[in-house]
Design a protein around this motif. Structure first.
Motif, PDB file in Angstrom:
ATOM      1  N   GLU A   5       5.374 -25.949   6.598  1.00  0.00           N
ATOM      2  CA  GLU A   5       5.589 -27.272   7.189  1.00  0.00           C
ATOM      3  C   GLU A   5       6.734 -27.988   6.489  1.00  0.00           C
ATOM      4  OE1 GLU A   5       3.095 -31.428   8.027  1.00  0.00           O
ATOM      5  OE2 GLU A   5       2.111 -29.675   7.140  1.00  0.00           O
ATOM      6  N   LYS A   6       6.858 -27.776   5.181  1.00  0.00           N
ATOM      7  CA  LYS A   6       7.910 -28.446   4.405  1.00  0.00           C
ATOM      8  C   LYS A   6       9.295 -27.904   4.726  1.00  0.00           C
ATOM      9  CE  LYS A   6       9.350 -29.182  -0.402  1.00  0.00           C
ATOM     10  NZ  LYS A   6       8.992 -28.934  -1.833  1.00  0.00           N
ATOM     11  N   ILE A   7       9.405 -26.560   4.821  1.00  0.00           N
ATOM     12  CA  ILE A   7      10.737 -25.964   5.041  1.00  0.00           C
ATOM     13  C   ILE A   7      11.085 -25.883   6.520  1.00  0.00           C
ATOM     14  CG2 ILE A   7      10.617 -24.642   2.904  1.00  0.00           C
ATOM     15  CD1 ILE A   7       9.915 -22.174   4.494  1.00  0.00           C
ATOM     16  N   GLY A   8      10.108 -26.171   7.392  1.00  0.00           N
ATOM     17  CA  GLY A   8      10.367 -26.133   8.824  1.00  0.00           C
ATOM     18  C   GLY A   8      10.223 -24.729   9.371  1.00  0.00           C
ATOM     19  N   PRO A   9      10.232 -24.569  10.680  1.00  0.00           N
ATOM     20  CA  PRO A   9      10.063 -23.245  11.293  1.00  0.00           C
ATOM     21  C   PRO A   9      11.219 -22.303  10.931  1.00  0.00           C
ATOM     22  CG  PRO A   9      10.746 -24.877  12.931  1.00  0.00           C
ATOM     23  CD  PRO A   9      10.425 -25.633  11.675  1.00  0.00           C
ATOM     24  N   ILE A  10      10.867 -21.060  10.656  1.00  0.00           N
ATOM     25  CA  ILE A  10      11.857 -20.029  10.363  1.00  0.00           C
ATOM     26  C   ILE A  10      12.049 -19.210  11.639  1.00  0.00           C
ATOM     27  CG2 ILE A  10      12.402 -18.000   8.955  1.00  0.00           C
ATOM     28  CD1 ILE A  10      12.401 -20.575   7.364  1.00  0.00           C
ATOM     29  N   ARG A  11      13.219 -19.296  12.240  1.00  0.00           N
ATOM     30  CA  ARG A  11      13.444 -18.667  13.542  1.00  0.00           C
ATOM     31  C   ARG A  11      13.774 -17.182  13.445  1.00  0.00           C
ATOM     32  NH1 ARG A  11      15.438 -23.836  13.851  1.00  0.00           N
ATOM     33  NH2 ARG A  11      17.399 -23.155  12.913  1.00  0.00           N
ATOM     34  N   SER A  51       0.037 -21.439  -3.805  1.00  0.00           N
ATOM     35  CA  SER A  51       0.374 -22.730  -4.414  1.00  0.00           C
ATOM     36  C   SER A  51       1.613 -23.364  -3.788  1.00  0.00           C
ATOM     37  CB  SER A  51       0.596 -22.553  -5.921  1.00  0.00           C
ATOM     38  OG  SER A  51      -0.575 -22.080  -6.557  1.00  0.00           O
ATOM     39  N   GLY A  52       2.241 -22.654  -2.863  1.00  0.00           N
ATOM     40  CA  GLY A  52       3.419 -23.199  -2.195  1.00  0.00           C
ATOM     41  C   GLY A  52       4.707 -23.038  -2.963  1.00  0.00           C
ATOM     42  N   ASP A  53       4.767 -22.078  -3.875  1.00  0.00           N
ATOM     43  CA  ASP A  53       5.955 -21.892  -4.706  1.00  0.00           C
ATOM     44  C   ASP A  53       7.043 -21.070  -4.032  1.00  0.00           C
ATOM     45  OD1 ASP A  53       4.857 -23.330  -6.834  1.00  0.00           O
ATOM     46  OD2 ASP A  53       3.774 -21.563  -7.543  1.00  0.00           O
ATOM     47  N   GLY A  54       6.735 -20.446  -2.903  1.00  0.00           N
ATOM     48  CA  GLY A  54       7.749 -19.650  -2.229  1.00  0.00           C
ATOM     49  C   GLY A  54       7.124 -18.740  -1.183  1.00  0.00           C
ATOM     50  N   VAL A  55       7.989 -17.885  -0.615  1.00  0.00           N
ATOM     51  CA  VAL A  55       7.575 -16.930   0.422  1.00  0.00           C
ATOM     52  C   VAL A  55       7.408 -15.558  -0.226  1.00  0.00           C
ATOM     53  CG1 VAL A  55       8.183 -15.837   2.613  1.00  0.00           C
ATOM     54  CG2 VAL A  55       8.779 -18.243   2.193  1.00  0.00           C
ATOM     55  N   ALA A  56       6.317 -14.889   0.075  1.00  0.00           N
ATOM     56  CA  ALA A  56       6.020 -13.581  -0.511  1.00  0.00           C
ATOM     57  C   ALA A  56       5.905 -12.528   0.571  1.00  0.00           C
ATOM     58  CB  ALA A  56       4.716 -13.645  -1.306  1.00  0.00           C
ATOM     59  N   LEU A  57       5.976 -11.286   0.153  1.00  0.00           N
ATOM     60  CA  LEU A  57       5.650 -10.184   1.052  1.00  0.00           C
ATOM     61  C   LEU A  57       4.136 -10.007   1.063  1.00  0.00           C
ATOM     62  CD1 LEU A  57       8.383  -7.534   0.128  1.00  0.00           C
ATOM     63  CD2 LEU A  57       8.277  -8.962   2.184  1.00  0.00           C
ATOM     64  N   GLY A  58       3.580  -9.891   2.245  1.00  0.00           N
ATOM     65  CA  GLY A  58       2.137  -9.734   2.366  1.00  0.00           C
ATOM     66  C   GLY A  58       1.790  -8.406   3.008  1.00  0.00           C
ATOM     67  N   TRP A  59       0.939  -7.637   2.334  1.00  0.00           N
ATOM     68  CA  TRP A  59       0.540  -6.323   2.838  1.00  0.00           C
ATOM     69  C   TRP A  59      -0.649  -6.474   3.794  1.00  0.00           C
ATOM     70  CZ3 TRP A  59       3.799  -6.655  -1.009  1.00  0.00           C
ATOM     71  CH2 TRP A  59       4.700  -5.602  -1.241  1.00  0.00           C
ATOM     72  N   ILE A  60      -0.414  -6.137   5.066  1.00  0.00           N
ATOM     73  CA  ILE A  60      -1.470  -6.208   6.063  1.00  0.00           C
ATOM     74  C   ILE A  60      -2.550  -5.174   5.702  1.00  0.00           C
ATOM     75  CG2 ILE A  60      -2.022  -6.030   8.509  1.00  0.00           C
ATOM     76  CD1 ILE A  60      -0.150  -8.374   7.688  1.00  0.00           C
ATOM     77  N   GLY A  61      -3.784  -5.617   5.738  1.00  0.00           N
ATOM     78  CA  GLY A  61      -4.891  -4.765   5.300  1.00  0.00           C
ATOM     79  C   GLY A  61      -5.423  -5.212   3.949  1.00  0.00           C
TER      80      GLY A  61
END
Length: 295
Positions: free
Chosen positions: A168-174, A230-240
Motif C-alpha cells: 500500500e505504501k509503495i503503490g501497485p507494482i505493474r 515487518s514491511g522492510d522490503g520485498v522478498a522471494l516467496g517459495w510457493i508451498g
C-alpha cells in the motif's frame, strides 16, 4: 587392541590393575605392551619397582592416542544410545524446517508415537554425500538428478512477496521491472546451494537494468520472511512453504509473476539406521506433501 591396552596401562600405572580393567592377565597385558614397543621401536614405559611410568616417547604417543580413544568412545556410546532409544535425525534447509516441518511436527509425533526421538538439523546446505549420521535429508536440488529412491516434495516456484502495508505504501507494482526500484530482501546463497536468487528470478522474466537500492541480505530464510512481514522490503516467496502466510494475508504477492526452476525440494534417506523410525517418517512426509498437492 594394543593401543587401547597402552592407554589403560598409562591410566593405572601398572600391568596388574590394567589387566583387571581389561579382563586380561598381567602377563597378557605385558606382552601386548612389549609387542607395541617392538613394532614402534621405542620404549614406552619405564619398568619400576611399584609399577610403570611413561617415557618421553610414551607421553608423546599418549597425547595422540587419548583424544582418538575418547572420540571412539563417544561414537560407540552414540551408537549404543541410538539403538536403545530410537531416533530419526532430519537434515533440512532453514526454509523447509521453519515453514513446513515445524508446523506439522505435532501431527508427526502423533503418527509415530513418543518412543521415537525426532531431531531436526537446519542448515543452508545439505550434509556431504558421505555423511550417514542424518537419516533423512530434505534440500533443494536439481530435478534431473533425483535418484529412484528419492522423492520430489515440492517443485521450486517463486513469487515476489511483501506485507500488505508495504504494498500500500509503495503503490501497485505493474511489472517485475518496477521491482528494481524498491528495497529487496535477499537470502545469502552459499556456492553449493541450488535455490533461486533475485538475479535468477529477474533473468527468467527477461528483466534487465540496474537495481536502485542494495539488497538487505540474511543468512536464513526465517529472517528474510520476518523482515518481509515487518514491511522492510520485498522478498522471494517459495510457493508451498509460505502458503499459510499468503492465505492469512500476512504476505501478498507483489506481481502475478511466478518463476519455476529446474530444481525442487528433494527428500532422500540413509539406510544405515535399521530401526523403523526413518522409514515411517520418510513415508509420512511424502504422504503429507501428496495430500496437500491434491487439495
Amino acid at each position: 587392541m594394543a593401543l587401547y591396552a597402552f592407554e589403560v596401562v598409562s591410566q593405572h600405572g601398572n600391568f596388574t590393575s590394567a589387566g583387571e580393567a581389561l579382563g586380561l592377565t598381567q602377563s597378557s597385558v605385558s606382552q601386548r605392551i612389549k609387542g607395541l614397543e617392538a613394532d614402534l621401536g621405542v620404549v614406552l614405559f619405564k619398568r619400576e619397582h611399584r609399577g610403570v611410568s611413561l617415557t618421553n616417547e610414551g607421553l608423546r604417543l599418549l597425547n595422540v592416542v587419548s583424544p582418538a580413544m575418547r572420540q571412539m568412545g563417544y561414537a560407540v556410546g552414540s551408537l549404543i544410545e541410538r539403538k536403545s532409544k530410537p531416533r530419526v535425525r532430519i537434515s533440512a534447509d532453514f526454509a523447509f524446517s521453519t515453514f513446513w516441518l515445524l508446523p506439522r511436527l505435532g501431527y508427526l509425533r502423533e503418527e509415530i508415537g513418543e518412543e521415537i526421538e525426532i531431531q531436526i538439523l537446519a542448515s543452508t546446505v545439505p550434509p556431504g554425500l558421505d555423511d550417514t549420521d542424518c537419516d533423512i535429508q530434505i534440500h533443494v536440488a536439481p530435478k534431473n538428478r533425483i535418484k529412484p529412491d528419492e522423492v520430489l516434495l515440492l517443485e521450486e516456484v517463486v513469487a515476489a512477496v511483501c506485507s500488505p502495508q508495504l504494498l500500500e505504501k509503495i503503490g501497485p507494482i505493474r511489472s517485475a521491472t518496477e521491482l528494481l526500484k524498491v528495497q529487496l530482501l535477499s537470502l545469502s546463497k552459499p556456492a553449493t546451494a541450488e535455490w533461486q536468487t533475485w538475479q535468477g528470478w529477474f533473468d527468467s522474466l527477461g528483466v534487465t537494468g540496474e537495481r536502485k537500492r542494495n539488497y538487505i541480505s540474511f543468512n536464513n530464510y526465517d529472517m528474510v520472511t520476518q523482515a518481509a512481514l515487518s514491511g522492510d522490503g520485498v522478498a522471494l516467496g517459495w510457493i508451498g512453504l509460505i502458503d499459510d502466510l499468503l492465505s492469512k494475508g500476512s504476505l501478498v504477492t507483489v506481481t502475478e509473476d511466478l518463476v519455476s526452476s529446474d530444481a525442487g525440494y528433494v527428500m532422500s534417506r540413509s539406510h544405515t539406521n535399521l530401526g523403523p523410525g526413518p522409514e515411517l517418517v520418510f513415508a509420512w512426509i511424502a504422504e503429507q506433501v501428496l495430500a496437500t498437492s491434491l487439495k
